[in-house]
Design a protein around this motif. Sequence first.
Motif, PDB file in Angstrom:
ATOM      1  N   ALA A 184     -95.251 -31.121  10.369  1.00 55.39           N
ATOM      2  CA  ALA A 184     -95.896 -31.372  11.662  1.00 55.39           C
ATOM      3  C   ALA A 184     -95.892 -30.153  12.578  1.00 55.39           C
ATOM      4  O   ALA A 184     -96.720 -30.050  13.476  1.00 55.39           O
ATOM      5  N   THR A 185     -94.964 -29.246  12.379  1.00 57.29           N
ATOM      6  CA  THR A 185     -94.743 -28.136  13.309  1.00 57.29           C
ATOM      7  C   THR A 185     -95.691 -26.970  13.053  1.00 57.29           C
ATOM      8  O   THR A 185     -95.829 -26.517  11.921  1.00 57.29           O
ATOM      9  N   SER A 202     -90.521 -33.357   6.793  1.00 57.71           N
ATOM     10  CA  SER A 202     -91.424 -34.082   7.682  1.00 57.71           C
ATOM     11  C   SER A 202     -91.647 -33.309   8.978  1.00 57.71           C
ATOM     12  O   SER A 202     -92.786 -33.143   9.425  1.00 57.71           O
ATOM     13  N   TRP A 247     -96.002 -31.761  18.304  1.00 58.78           N
ATOM     14  CA  TRP A 247     -96.927 -30.847  17.651  1.00 58.78           C
ATOM     15  C   TRP A 247     -98.246 -31.502  17.246  1.00 58.78           C
ATOM     16  O   TRP A 247     -99.306 -30.918  17.455  1.00 58.78           O
ATOM     17  N   ARG A 248     -98.175 -32.667  16.641  1.00 57.94           N
ATOM     18  CA  ARG A 248     -99.400 -33.293  16.120  1.00 57.94           C
ATOM     19  C   ARG A 248    -100.106 -34.152  17.157  1.00 57.94           C
ATOM     20  O   ARG A 248    -101.325 -34.115  17.265  1.00 57.94           O
ATOM     21  N   SER A 292     -91.223 -33.992  16.178  1.00 55.89           N
ATOM     22  CA  SER A 292     -92.223 -32.998  15.751  1.00 55.89           C
ATOM     23  C   SER A 292     -93.622 -33.579  15.732  1.00 55.89           C
ATOM     24  O   SER A 292     -94.585 -32.927  16.138  1.00 55.89           O
ATOM     25  N   TRP A 293     -93.727 -34.812  15.275  1.00 53.09           N
ATOM     26  CA  TRP A 293     -95.039 -35.443  15.213  1.00 53.09           C
ATOM     27  C   TRP A 293     -95.575 -35.745  16.609  1.00 53.09           C
ATOM     28  O   TRP A 293     -96.773 -35.585  16.862  1.00 53.09           O
TER      29      TRP A 293
END
Length: 160
Positions: free
Chosen positions: A23-24, A19, A99-100, A95-96
């Motif tokens: 995202a990364t 996961s 990054w996202r 990460s989400w």
Amino acid sequence: MRASTLAKTAAAIAATAVSGSVATDPSSSWYRSLRKPRFQPPSSVFPIVWTALYADIALSGAAALDRLEERSQPRERRRYLRALTANLLLNAGWSWLFWRSRRPWIAAAECALLTASSVDLARRTARIEPRSGAALVPYALWCGFATVLTTAIARLNPRA
């Protein structure tokens, strides 16, 4: 340590890692345009550190869960499993958010929660299985470092 417990914790860790990896994107133009602090490690360090930490979490978590089962403490085992699950969700969530969603300040706040959760997980684990708890200390420290790093990136990039 039972192989079935280790397989379950390893699967949960693998899901967390996948996961976060999805995202990364350190090669994105957004990330490359960000100002970073001088103490930012090279990008090659992160997968090495996270792989070692993830293996540690899987092993330590399995050891603690098995010990609680051996002691016939199902209630404590459920509590530990909830704490581990919450920690892994926070881990993947960073990460989400960073990054996202491209929200460094929100990611920094979430990372502070992850750090607190990691400290709590190490403490819980140490009560059950002292060596495994000690083995989780680097994870808690790394999460603390990630909080400082994310906060520094957010400060350096107020419009990001």
